[in-house]
Design a protein around this motif. Structure first.
Motif, PDB file in Angstrom:
ATOM      1  N   GLN A   1      -4.683  -2.656  16.189  1.00 26.82           N
ATOM      2  CA  GLN A   1      -5.542  -1.683  16.857  1.00 26.82           C
ATOM      3  C   GLN A   1      -5.954  -0.533  15.938  1.00 26.82           C
ATOM      4  N   ILE A   2      -5.308  -0.404  14.788  1.00 25.34           N
ATOM      5  CA  ILE A   2      -5.612   0.693  13.858  1.00 25.34           C
ATOM      6  C   ILE A   2      -6.771   0.286  12.948  1.00 25.34           C
ATOM      7  N   ALA A   3      -7.828   1.094  12.943  1.00 20.94           N
ATOM      8  CA  ALA A   3      -8.953   0.870  12.021  1.00 20.94           C
ATOM      9  C   ALA A   3      -8.468   1.215  10.609  1.00 20.94           C
ATOM     10  N   ILE A   4      -8.936   0.456   9.626  1.00 19.81           N
ATOM     11  CA  ILE A   4      -8.461   0.636   8.251  1.00 19.81           C
ATOM     12  C   ILE A   4      -9.637   0.822   7.309  1.00 19.81           C
ATOM     13  N   CYS A   5      -9.503   1.818   6.428  1.00 20.66           N
ATOM     14  CA  CYS A   5     -10.453   2.017   5.338  1.00 20.66           C
ATOM     15  C   CYS A   5      -9.650   2.214   4.066  1.00 20.66           C
ATOM     16  N   VAL A   6      -9.947   1.421   3.044  1.00 16.73           N
ATOM     17  CA  VAL A   6      -9.276   1.524   1.750  1.00 16.73           C
ATOM     18  C   VAL A   6     -10.297   2.027   0.744  1.00 16.73           C
ATOM     19  N   THR A   7      -9.855   2.971  -0.101  1.00 15.69           N
ATOM     20  CA  THR A   7     -10.754   3.584  -1.069  1.00 15.69           C
ATOM     21  C   THR A   7     -10.234   3.404  -2.490  1.00 15.69           C
ATOM     22  N   SER A   8     -11.166   3.493  -3.437  1.00 16.82           N
ATOM     23  CA  SER A   8     -10.779   3.379  -4.847  1.00 16.82           C
ATOM     24  C   SER A   8     -11.765   4.114  -5.733  1.00 16.82           C
ATOM     25  N   GLY A   9     -11.223   4.765  -6.736  1.00 14.00           N
ATOM     26  CA  GLY A   9     -12.057   5.404  -7.746  1.00 14.00           C
ATOM     27  C   GLY A   9     -12.309   4.473  -8.919  1.00 14.00           C
ATOM     28  N   VAL A  10     -11.652   3.314  -8.918  1.00 10.53           N
ATOM     29  CA  VAL A  10     -11.789   2.349 -10.008  1.00 10.53           C
ATOM     30  C   VAL A  10     -12.736   1.223  -9.612  1.00 10.53           C
ATOM     31  N   ALA A  11     -12.499   0.629  -8.452  1.00  8.83           N
ATOM     32  CA  ALA A  11     -13.324  -0.499  -8.004  1.00  8.83           C
ATOM     33  C   ALA A  11     -14.568   0.005  -7.283  1.00  8.83           C
ATOM     34  N   LEU A  12     -15.691  -0.606  -7.565  1.00  6.55           N
ATOM     35  CA  LEU A  12     -16.926  -0.268  -6.870  1.00  6.55           C
ATOM     36  C   LEU A  12     -17.264  -1.297  -5.792  1.00  6.55           C
ATOM     37  N   GLU A  13     -16.587  -2.440  -5.851  1.00  2.00           N
ATOM     38  CA  GLU A  13     -16.824  -3.500  -4.876  1.00  2.00           C
ATOM     39  C   GLU A  13     -15.557  -3.736  -4.061  1.00  2.00           C
ATOM     40  N   ARG A  14     -15.740  -4.283  -2.890  1.00  2.00           N
ATOM     41  CA  ARG A  14     -14.638  -4.576  -1.982  1.00  2.00           C
ATOM     42  C   ARG A  14     -13.616  -5.496  -2.658  1.00  2.00           C
ATOM     43  N   PRO A  15     -12.330  -5.090  -2.701  1.00  4.49           N
ATOM     44  CA  PRO A  15     -11.305  -5.975  -3.261  1.00  4.49           C
ATOM     45  C   PRO A  15     -11.197  -7.262  -2.434  1.00  4.49           C
ATOM     46  N   TYR A  16     -11.070  -8.388  -3.088  1.00  2.00           N
ATOM     47  CA  TYR A  16     -11.082  -9.672  -2.391  1.00  2.00           C
ATOM     48  C   TYR A  16      -9.875  -9.845  -1.470  1.00  2.00           C
ATOM     49  N   ARG A  17      -8.765  -9.177  -1.720  1.00  2.00           N
ATOM     50  CA  ARG A  17      -7.563  -9.345  -0.898  1.00  2.00           C
ATOM     51  C   ARG A  17      -7.527  -8.401   0.308  1.00  2.00           C
ATOM     52  N   LEU A  18      -8.535  -7.579   0.459  1.00  4.10           N
ATOM     53  CA  LEU A  18      -8.572  -6.647   1.582  1.00  4.10           C
ATOM     54  C   LEU A  18      -8.747  -7.416   2.893  1.00  4.10           C
ATOM     55  N   PRO A  19      -7.990  -7.053   3.942  1.00  5.90           N
ATOM     56  CA  PRO A  19      -8.155  -7.758   5.227  1.00  5.90           C
ATOM     57  C   PRO A  19      -9.604  -7.704   5.707  1.00  5.90           C
ATOM     58  N   LYS A  20     -10.021  -8.748   6.401  1.00 10.36           N
ATOM     59  CA  LYS A  20     -11.407  -8.841   6.860  1.00 10.36           C
ATOM     60  C   LYS A  20     -11.831  -7.686   7.750  1.00 10.36           C
TER      61      LYS A  20
END
Length: 131
Positions: A87-106
């Motif tokens: 039920q928790i919305a998730i946002c992951v951020t990065s100063g290194v990657a500019l594209e969505r990490p492939y292992r990030l949950p859908k």
């Protein structure tokens, strides 16, 4: 724990910020507070999990950096939270990657740094809307 901003402590109204850079954590807290929401900042995966174990029912969203202190990173934290507390919305951020990490949950959002205040605010406001 780094800090807390805001006062809306109702069910599902807290935004959990997981950021080990105190200046960035404060910046995220300020943005979320400006949106009229309550935010709590912690500086590690362990602190985030400890907070969630006691308060998950109050957390509407988690806003986490990829790189964190400790054995786990923000992507691994996001994967665990997505399964344990869907039920928790998730946002992951990065100063290194500019594209969505492939292992990030859908169901998790990715936001590159530097953050755009309107994107952070849009994410947290959507997270607290009744589903």
């Amino acid at each position: 724990m780094i800090g807390q901003k805001g006062d809306g402590m109702g069910k599902g109204s807290v935004i959990l910020v997981v950021e080990d850079d105190a200046l960035l954590a404060d910046m995220a807290l300020e943005m979320i507070e400006e949106a009229g929401l309550t935010a709590i900042a912690v500086d590690s995966v362990d602190a985030a999990l400890d907070y969630l174990k006691e308060n998950a029912e109050r957390v509407a969203a988690m806003f986490s950096d990829v790189r964190l202190r400790g054995p786990l990173n923000g992507i691994e934290l996001a994967a665990f939270v997505a399964v344990r507390w869907p039920q928790i919305a998730i946002c992951v951020t990065s100063g290194v990657a500019l594209e969505r990490p492939y292992r990030l949950p859908k169901n998790a959002q990715f936001m590159p740094k530097p953050w755009k205040p309107q994107e952070v605010i849009a994410f947290v406001q959507k997270a607290v809307r009744p589903r």
